[in-house]
Every structure is written in C-alpha cells, then in structure tokens.
Design a protein around this motif. Sequence first.
Motif, PDB file in Angstrom:
ATOM      1  N   TYR A 134       0.844  -1.309  -0.020  1.00 23.77           N
ATOM      2  CA  TYR A 134       0.042  -0.041   0.019  1.00 23.77           C
ATOM      3  C   TYR A 134       0.884   1.185  -0.074  1.00 23.77           C
ATOM      4  CZ  TYR A 134      -4.418  -2.569   1.230  1.00 23.77           C
ATOM      5  OH  TYR A 134      -5.158  -3.377   1.118  1.00 23.77           O
ATOM      6  N   ARG A 135       0.346   2.295  -0.729  1.00 25.05           N
ATOM      7  CA  ARG A 135       1.043   3.470  -0.540  1.00 25.05           C
ATOM      8  C   ARG A 135      -0.062   4.689   0.030  1.00 25.05           C
ATOM      9  NH1 ARG A 135       4.521   6.855   1.055  1.00 25.05           N
ATOM     10  NH2 ARG A 135       5.047   8.526  -0.188  1.00 25.05           N
ATOM     11  N   LEU A 136      -0.094   4.898   1.138  1.00 25.98           N
ATOM     12  CA  LEU A 136      -0.905   5.958   1.838  1.00 25.98           C
ATOM     13  C   LEU A 136      -2.296   5.579   1.746  1.00 25.98           C
ATOM     14  CD1 LEU A 136       0.383   9.434   1.176  1.00 25.98           C
ATOM     15  CD2 LEU A 136       0.730   8.034   2.932  1.00 25.98           C
ATOM     16  N   GLY A 137      -2.678   4.333   2.017  1.00 24.37           N
ATOM     17  CA  GLY A 137      -4.136   3.704   1.922  1.00 24.37           C
ATOM     18  C   GLY A 137      -4.543   2.922   0.713  1.00 24.37           C
ATOM     19  N   LEU A 138      -3.848   3.163  -0.516  1.00 22.37           N
ATOM     20  CA  LEU A 138      -4.033   2.619  -1.737  1.00 22.37           C
ATOM     21  C   LEU A 138      -3.146   1.647  -2.153  1.00 22.37           C
ATOM     22  CD1 LEU A 138      -4.859   6.056  -3.636  1.00 22.37           C
ATOM     23  CD2 LEU A 138      -6.467   4.473  -2.533  1.00 22.37           C
ATOM     24  N   GLU A 139      -3.534   0.516  -2.792  1.00 22.27           N
ATOM     25  CA  GLU A 139      -2.983  -0.557  -3.323  1.00 22.27           C
ATOM     26  C   GLU A 139      -1.915   0.132  -4.583  1.00 22.27           C
ATOM     27  OE1 GLU A 139      -6.166  -0.478  -3.659  1.00 22.27           O
ATOM     28  OE2 GLU A 139      -7.008  -2.296  -2.701  1.00 22.27           O
ATOM     29  N   GLU A 140      -0.632  -0.495  -4.437  1.00 21.99           N
ATOM     30  CA  GLU A 140       0.316  -0.078  -5.327  1.00 21.99           C
ATOM     31  C   GLU A 140       1.310  -1.050  -5.572  1.00 21.99           C
ATOM     32  OE1 GLU A 140       1.823   3.076  -7.699  1.00 21.99           O
ATOM     33  OE2 GLU A 140       0.295   3.446  -6.386  1.00 21.99           O
ATOM     34  N   GLY A 141       1.794  -1.109  -6.905  1.00 18.93           N
ATOM     35  CA  GLY A 141       2.700  -1.969  -7.335  1.00 18.93           C
ATOM     36  C   GLY A 141       2.230  -3.405  -7.489  1.00 18.93           C
ATOM     37  N   GLU A 142       3.122  -4.442  -7.426  1.00 19.00           N
ATOM     38  CA  GLU A 142       2.631  -5.876  -7.683  1.00 19.00           C
ATOM     39  C   GLU A 142       1.898  -6.617  -6.673  1.00 19.00           C
ATOM     40  OE1 GLU A 142       3.413  -7.769 -10.549  1.00 19.00           O
ATOM     41  OE2 GLU A 142       3.926  -6.082 -11.554  1.00 19.00           O
ATOM     42  N   TRP A 143       0.866  -7.122  -7.030  1.00 17.11           N
ATOM     43  CA  TRP A 143       0.172  -7.842  -6.105  1.00 17.11           C
ATOM     44  C   TRP A 143      -0.156  -9.285  -6.504  1.00 17.11           C
ATOM     45  CZ3 TRP A 143      -2.843  -6.392  -1.657  1.00 17.11           C
ATOM     46  CH2 TRP A 143      -2.799  -5.072  -1.067  1.00 17.11           C
ATOM     47  N   THR A 144      -0.542 -10.335  -5.535  1.00 19.97           N
ATOM     48  CA  THR A 144      -1.021 -11.487  -5.846  1.00 19.97           C
ATOM     49  C   THR A 144      -2.016 -11.708  -4.844  1.00 19.97           C
ATOM     50  OG1 THR A 144       1.161 -12.489  -6.495  1.00 19.97           O
ATOM     51  CG2 THR A 144      -0.513 -14.068  -5.848  1.00 19.97           C
ATOM     52  N   SER A 164      -0.685  -5.665 -11.300  1.00 21.90           N
ATOM     53  CA  SER A 164      -0.097  -4.350 -10.733  1.00 21.90           C
ATOM     54  C   SER A 164      -1.400  -3.374 -10.195  1.00 21.90           C
ATOM     55  CB  SER A 164       0.750  -3.806 -11.465  1.00 21.90           C
ATOM     56  OG  SER A 164       1.891  -4.328 -11.621  1.00 21.90           O
ATOM     57  N   PHE A 165      -1.297  -2.519  -9.367  1.00 27.52           N
ATOM     58  CA  PHE A 165      -2.122  -1.742  -9.011  1.00 27.52           C
ATOM     59  C   PHE A 165      -1.329  -0.267  -9.110  1.00 27.52           C
ATOM     60  CE2 PHE A 165      -4.232  -4.839  -6.866  1.00 27.52           C
ATOM     61  CZ  PHE A 165      -5.564  -4.377  -6.812  1.00 27.52           C
ATOM     62  N   VAL A 166      -1.961   0.832  -9.624  1.00 28.90           N
ATOM     63  CA  VAL A 166      -1.698   2.219  -9.570  1.00 28.90           C
ATOM     64  C   VAL A 166      -2.623   3.212  -8.946  1.00 28.90           C
ATOM     65  CG1 VAL A 166      -0.748   4.227 -11.035  1.00 28.90           C
ATOM     66  CG2 VAL A 166      -0.212   1.907 -11.549  1.00 28.90           C
ATOM     67  N   ALA A 167      -2.184   3.674  -7.714  1.00 32.99           N
ATOM     68  CA  ALA A 167      -3.057   4.618  -7.003  1.00 32.99           C
ATOM     69  C   ALA A 167      -4.386   3.892  -6.715  1.00 32.99           C
ATOM     70  CB  ALA A 167      -3.206   5.835  -7.759  1.00 32.99           C
ATOM     71  N   GLY A 168      -4.337   2.475  -6.326  1.00 34.27           N
ATOM     72  CA  GLY A 168      -5.369   1.805  -5.836  1.00 34.27           C
ATOM     73  C   GLY A 168      -6.375   1.192  -7.050  1.00 34.27           C
ATOM     74  N   LYS A 169      -5.798   1.410  -8.105  1.00 35.27           N
ATOM     75  CA  LYS A 169      -6.752   0.781  -9.311  1.00 35.27           C
ATOM     76  C   LYS A 169      -5.663  -0.177 -10.324  1.00 35.27           C
ATOM     77  CE  LYS A 169      -9.600   4.555  -9.968  1.00 35.27           C
ATOM     78  NZ  LYS A 169     -10.008   5.776 -11.086  1.00 35.27           N
ATOM     79  N   VAL A 172      -3.279 -11.823 -14.811  1.00 33.70           N
ATOM     80  CA  VAL A 172      -3.406 -13.346 -14.902  1.00 33.70           C
ATOM     81  C   VAL A 172      -4.364 -13.906 -13.738  1.00 33.70           C
ATOM     82  CG1 VAL A 172      -2.342 -15.742 -15.242  1.00 33.70           C
ATOM     83  CG2 VAL A 172      -1.113 -13.397 -16.053  1.00 33.70           C
ATOM     84  N   TYR A 173      -5.177 -14.560 -14.022  1.00 39.50           N
ATOM     85  CA  TYR A 173      -6.069 -15.447 -12.854  1.00 39.50           C
ATOM     86  C   TYR A 173      -5.804 -16.714 -13.324  1.00 39.50           C
ATOM     87  CZ  TYR A 173      -8.261 -10.923 -12.488  1.00 39.50           C
ATOM     88  OH  TYR A 173      -8.359  -9.339 -12.176  1.00 39.50           O
ATOM     89  N   ALA A 174      -5.298 -17.608 -12.310  1.00 33.45           N
ATOM     90  CA  ALA A 174      -4.829 -18.752 -12.578  1.00 33.45           C
ATOM     91  C   ALA A 174      -5.823 -19.842 -11.649  1.00 33.45           C
ATOM     92  CB  ALA A 174      -3.298 -19.102 -12.188  1.00 33.45           C
ATOM     93  N   THR A 201      -6.794 -13.996 -18.886  1.00 34.11           N
ATOM     94  CA  THR A 201      -5.768 -13.305 -18.759  1.00 34.11           C
ATOM     95  C   THR A 201      -6.223 -11.860 -19.743  1.00 34.11           C
ATOM     96  OG1 THR A 201      -4.927 -14.124 -21.049  1.00 34.11           O
ATOM     97  CG2 THR A 201      -4.070 -14.925 -19.077  1.00 34.11           C
ATOM     98  N   GLY A 202      -5.674 -10.704 -19.334  1.00 33.38           N
ATOM     99  CA  GLY A 202      -6.217  -9.477 -20.065  1.00 33.38           C
ATOM    100  C   GLY A 202      -5.551  -8.342 -19.310  1.00 33.38           C
ATOM    101  N   SER A 203      -5.735  -7.117 -19.752  1.00 30.10           N
ATOM    102  CA  SER A 203      -5.053  -6.082 -19.108  1.00 30.10           C
ATOM    103  C   SER A 203      -6.302  -4.967 -18.752  1.00 30.10           C
ATOM    104  CB  SER A 203      -4.264  -5.188 -20.315  1.00 30.10           C
ATOM    105  OG  SER A 203      -2.862  -5.844 -20.402  1.00 30.10           O
ATOM    106  N   TYR A 204      -5.722  -4.096 -17.601  1.00 27.27           N
ATOM    107  CA  TYR A 204      -6.614  -3.303 -17.015  1.00 27.27           C
ATOM    108  C   TYR A 204      -5.871  -1.836 -17.664  1.00 27.27           C
ATOM    109  CZ  TYR A 204      -9.150  -6.669 -14.163  1.00 27.27           C
ATOM    110  OH  TYR A 204     -10.025  -7.343 -13.571  1.00 27.27           O
ATOM    111  N   LEU A 205      -6.780  -0.656 -17.554  1.00 33.55           N
ATOM    112  CA  LEU A 205      -6.428   0.736 -17.770  1.00 33.55           C
ATOM    113  C   LEU A 205      -7.016   1.467 -16.925  1.00 33.55           C
ATOM    114  CD1 LEU A 205      -4.854   2.723 -19.568  1.00 33.55           C
ATOM    115  CD2 LEU A 205      -6.655   2.755 -21.136  1.00 33.55           C
ATOM    116  N   ALA A 206      -6.510   2.067 -15.795  1.00 32.72           N
ATOM    117  CA  ALA A 206      -7.239   2.820 -14.849  1.00 32.72           C
ATOM    118  C   ALA A 206      -8.328   1.947 -14.079  1.00 32.72           C
ATOM    119  CB  ALA A 206      -7.428   4.015 -15.332  1.00 32.72           C
ATOM    120  N   GLY A 207      -8.062   0.914 -13.916  1.00 30.53           N
ATOM    121  CA  GLY A 207      -9.011   0.053 -13.005  1.00 30.53           C
ATOM    122  C   GLY A 207     -10.067  -0.646 -13.722  1.00 30.53           C
TER     123      GLY A 207
END
Length: 172
Positions: free
Chosen positions: A83-93, A104-109, A115-117, A126-132
Amino acid sequence: MIPPRAYSSCWRGWPLFLGLAPLLVGCGPKDGARRPEVAYWEKGPPPIVRMQGEEVYWKGAWVQDGPVTFFGKRGEIEGKGSYRLGLEEGEWTLMENGIRATGSFVAGKREGPWVYAYPSGRPQETGSYLAGKRDGEWRTYYTNGDLKTLTVYQDGKVQGPVQRWDSNGLPQ
C-alpha cells in the motif's frame, strides 16, 4: 437544583480546560509516524493472523502503507502486495474465489496485464486493465489450457461479439 457555589466553581474550570484543548490536540502522532498492523480471523487461542502489514499516520488518520500479507484460516499465505498511503500500489498476488490473481495496481486501481490462474497454475483468464477497467483482449481458458472465449473491452465495456470455443477447440 445545583447550589450557586457548585455551579460557579464548576464553571470556573471550563476556561482552563478550553485553554488546554489546543495543546491536547497537538499531542497525537505526527504525520509519517508508523506502527505495525495485524488483524486476526478469530480471537480464541491460538489467535490466527488474517493480515499483517504497517500503517502510517497521515493527515489525521492511520492508513495502510508498505508491504502487506494476507493469510487464510489455516495460516497459508493468500495474498501479498503493498500500500501507499492507503491505496494498493505495485505488484500484487491475491486469492479471489479460489482463483489466484496476479498483476499491478497504480493508485488503488488495477493497471496493466493481469493473470487469473486455476489452483493447478494454468491460466483461467488473462487480460489488461487501464485505470481499473478492462481494456483490450481478454481470454478465458478451460482447465486443460484450451482457449474458451476471447472478448475485447474498451473502457470496461465489451466491444463486438464474444468469440467462443468448445472444449474440443471448435468455434461455437
């Protein structure tokens, strides 16, 4: 009825208290102060840790900040991130309904490829997100690894028809 003397002596103490109130407010933690954070599944012995991380005091409140680990009821690790100041940030599992999600998350999104396994480790989706929001091609797979669907998203909305294949790999 309150006797006049009791009322007046009580009242005389208020200005002193009100004068100290600003000093009492300043006695709390300063922005940037850190403390460990631990949450438990249940309180009985032995306590089972549900989440372990850190908090930072920021703008008058404690918020999650730094690495965090989530545990299942048997103590197994079910997720990791930061987390960075309450928001998810960076690589997550994360574990989501028995499916392991990695990305990954950027500013909570959610942002970028995810990848969902299945429990076997094979991709379920599998796929990509843009701004959540889902963006671009998303693929789902059968448990044997064969392609099941192909869906195109833009700004989180399906664009065009969803392509489907049966479990033998034949288009539907």
